[in-house]
Design an enzyme around this catalytic site. Structure first.
Site, PDB file in Angstrom:
ATOM      1  N   CYS A   1      13.408   1.494 -81.084  1.00  0.00           N
ATOM      2  CA  CYS A   1      14.077   0.188 -81.118  1.00  0.00           C
ATOM      3  C   CYS A   1      13.574  -0.651 -82.281  1.00  0.00           C
ATOM      4  O   CYS A   1      14.270  -1.533 -82.759  1.00  0.00           O
ATOM      5  CB  CYS A   1      13.868  -0.541 -79.809  1.00  0.00           C
ATOM      6  SG  CYS A   1      12.139  -0.630 -79.346  1.00  0.00           S
TER       7      CYS A   1
ATOM      8  N   GLU B   1      23.371  -0.356 -84.670  1.00  0.00           N
ATOM      9  CA  GLU B   1      22.177   0.448 -84.390  1.00  0.00           C
ATOM     10  C   GLU B   1      22.590   1.917 -84.258  1.00  0.00           C
ATOM     11  O   GLU B   1      23.400   2.258 -83.406  1.00  0.00           O
ATOM     12  CB  GLU B   1      21.521  -0.019 -83.092  1.00  0.00           C
ATOM     13  CG  GLU B   1      20.240   0.736 -82.783  1.00  0.00           C
ATOM     14  CD  GLU B   1      19.618   0.332 -81.443  1.00  0.00           C
ATOM     15  OE1 GLU B   1      20.342   0.276 -80.441  1.00  0.00           O
ATOM     16  OE2 GLU B   1      18.409   0.079 -81.419  1.00  0.00           O
TER      17      GLU B   1
ATOM     18  N   GLU C   1      14.532  -5.710 -72.861  1.00  0.00           N
ATOM     19  CA  GLU C   1      14.113  -5.222 -74.193  1.00  0.00           C
ATOM     20  C   GLU C   1      15.257  -4.356 -74.696  1.00  0.00           C
ATOM     21  O   GLU C   1      15.478  -3.264 -74.180  1.00  0.00           O
ATOM     22  CB  GLU C   1      12.831  -4.383 -74.086  1.00  0.00           C
ATOM     23  CG  GLU C   1      11.612  -5.142 -73.589  1.00  0.00           C
ATOM     24  CD  GLU C   1      11.023  -6.100 -74.607  1.00  0.00           C
ATOM     25  OE1 GLU C   1      11.572  -6.216 -75.725  1.00  0.00           O
ATOM     26  OE2 GLU C   1      10.015  -6.740 -74.273  1.00  0.00           O
TER      27      GLU C   1
ATOM     28  N   LYS D   1      12.874   3.618 -62.507  1.00  0.00           N
ATOM     29  CA  LYS D   1      13.906   4.623 -62.774  1.00  0.00           C
ATOM     30  C   LYS D   1      13.802   5.083 -64.223  1.00  0.00           C
ATOM     31  O   LYS D   1      14.093   4.334 -65.139  1.00  0.00           O
ATOM     32  CB  LYS D   1      15.314   4.075 -62.531  1.00  0.00           C
ATOM     33  CG  LYS D   1      16.328   5.223 -62.484  1.00  0.00           C
ATOM     34  CD  LYS D   1      17.715   4.849 -62.910  1.00  0.00           C
ATOM     35  CE  LYS D   1      17.967   4.989 -64.384  1.00  0.00           C
ATOM     36  NZ  LYS D   1      17.980   6.362 -64.902  1.00  0.00           N
TER      37      LYS D   1
END
Ligand code: NAP
Ligand code: MG
Length: 455
Positions: A263, A355, A229, A154
């Site tokens: 990331c 973040e 992750e 997906k």
């Protein structure tokens, strides 16, 4: 079926409409994948290896078209997008060796023969984010297919086009029908169904820590395997004894590549106090030099943010000018542009701890090695980071003390497909890439065969 309009983030123009899968369509796709997997796992290892090499060759022939499509859909600078498509080819080539090298063990025991097998799991569900659609897809599907599994993938809603094209390329190159399917859809529908459908034996999820936690909790119900992750807030630690010119010149690329939607972005620059002022003097022109603009232009280093929604989210971290030290440039007009921005917040400010996932970096001074390590570790994330120093002992001490999965010394490189990649703490669970990745798509089986003694 509903549909979704894909937008070009550099122009805000509609690119195409994509049909979205619903729960029923997802279940059908998973059932087809399961049938295809049984036949795939029975094929000779050499034949599976050749099919993956053919897939890699077909990607190689399509690198330019895939790169153009990524630039259109995700706003990635064309040079970067070419690298990404080439990386998919390389990952497939690397793991095409695995079907013939998935070695078990023969273990000394009394009374017979003991051997281990690495059995494929069956159907694997891969859920990808929008920041690196092609490469992160390949990190999941290539080793999973190589280990004898089928894959349903997906893609993120905003960026489905290159993944959809990769599935077509695979089919044209000879992958069995149904073995690798891409299912565009909502995370809460298709992604969630990967987690709840019993035929899917493992979910590989790359995305936010918040969604990753939900997937891990839900997977417990079926003891479903997960690789996660997740997010990061990685430190770029600059010691006074480093090559300061080099550290400052490379710091923008360490955080602003892919418009900071990475990331592994080194989004916290920590600088030893004695060289802090000098470092800032060097950083300002380096940030001003970042070429932000039309991603189709070969000279562009940084494109737009991925969407209007994400632009609003990144903007919310810079509501006023009080923390802004300086900025680079960005186009005006249509497109989700955001200039590279350097902030000098306090240690506990939200900009220094959360973040942001955009071209925003914070710079903080530190006092000595112990302070650098404790500041670097003062986050629940632990994905990557950099250490700049000329002292080998310090490089090793600090590398071992920083709680993160992927560190580089005097460099910002994070990813090589030949080496393991993944996070400490809340940045993730499990590892992708490297020689062991195919094993993470298998369960180990031990078989003991009783053998009578020579009479
Ligand atoms: P996200 O919102 O968590 O979405 C990631 C994927 O999960 C998308 O495909 C999304 O679908 C899907 N999803 C959403 N809700 C779901 C649910 N309830 N069940 C199953 N799937 C669901 O993350 P993002 O905003 O796309 O990506 C940014 C994040 O990814 C950042 O935190 C970044 O650090 C992290 N990231 C980590 C790595 C790494 O390797 N560690 C690499 C890249 C990015 P929709 O598109 O429909 O929302
Ligand atoms: Mg999201």
């Amino acid at each position: 079926m509903s549909s979704y309009t894909v937008i070009n983030p550099a122009t805000e123009e509609a690119v195409t409409d994509v049909e979205l899968f619903d729960v029923e369509g997802t279940d059908d796709a998973i059932a087809r994948a399961s049938d295809a997997q049984r036949a795939w796992a029975r094929r000779a290892p050499a034949e599976r290896a050749q099919t993956l090499r053919d897939f890699a060759a077909a990607v190689d022939a399509d690198v330019e078209a895939l790169a153009q499509l990524e630039t259109l859909n995700s706003g990635h600078p064309i040079g970067q997008a070419r690298w990404e498509a080439g990386h998919v080819r390389d990952v497939l080539t690397y793991y095409s060796a695995a079907p013939e090298r998935l070695f078990g063990k023969q273990i000394p025991v009394a009374g017979g023969l003991d051997v281990t097998f690495h059995e494929p799991l069956g159907v694997v569900g891969v859920i990808t984010p929008w920041n690196f659609p092609m490469t992160i897809a390949a990190w999941g599907f290539a080793p999973a297919l190589a280990a004898g599994n089928a894959v349903v993938l997906k893609p993120a809603e905003w960026t489905p086009l290159t993944s959809m094209r990769l599935a077509e390329i695979g089919l044209e190159a000879g992958l069995p029908d149904g073995l690798f399917q891409v299912l565009p859809g909502h995370g809460s529908v298709v992604g969630d169904r990967f987690v709840t459908n019993q035929t899917v034996r493992k979910v590989v999820f790359t995305g936010s820590t918040a969604v990753g936690k939900k997937i891990m909790a839900k997977s417990a119900d079926q003891v479903k395997r997960v690789t996660l992750e997740l997010g990061g807030k990685s430190a770029n630690i600059v010691f006074a004894d480093s090559d300061l010119e080099k550290a400052a010149a490379s710091a923008p690329a360490g955080v602003f590549d892919n418009a900071g939607q990475d990331c592994c972005a080194r989004s916290r620059i920590l600088v030893e106090r004695s060289v802090y002022d000098r470092f800032m003097e060097l950083l300002e022109p380096a940030v001003a030099k970042v070429a932000v603009g039309d991603p189709r232009d070969e000279a562009t280093e940084m494109g737009p943010l991925v969407s209007a929604k994400h632009h609003a989210q990144v903007s919310s971290y810079v509501p006023d000018e009080s923390q802004v030290a300086f900025r680079g440039s960005a186009p005006t007009g249509a497109g989700y542009w955001f200039a590279p921005t350097v902030l000098t917040p306090g240690r506990d400010d939200r900009t220094a701890t959360e973040e942001i996932f955009g071209p925003v970096v914070t710079v903080l001074p530190f006092d000595g090695e112990a302070d650098a390590v404790s500041l670097a570790n003062a986050t629940e994330y632990g994905l990557s980071g950099s250490i700049w120093t000329r002292d080998v002992g310090r490089a090793l001490r600090v590398s071992r003390a920083v709680e993160a999965g992927n560190l580089s010394v005097n460099s910002h490189s994070s990813v090589r497909y030949t080496t393991p990649f993944g996070g400490f703490k809340q940045s993730g669970l499990g590892r992708e890439l490297g020689p062991d990745a195919p094993l993470s798509f298998t369960d180990t089986k031990n078989v003991f065969i009783a053998v009578e003694e020579l009479s």
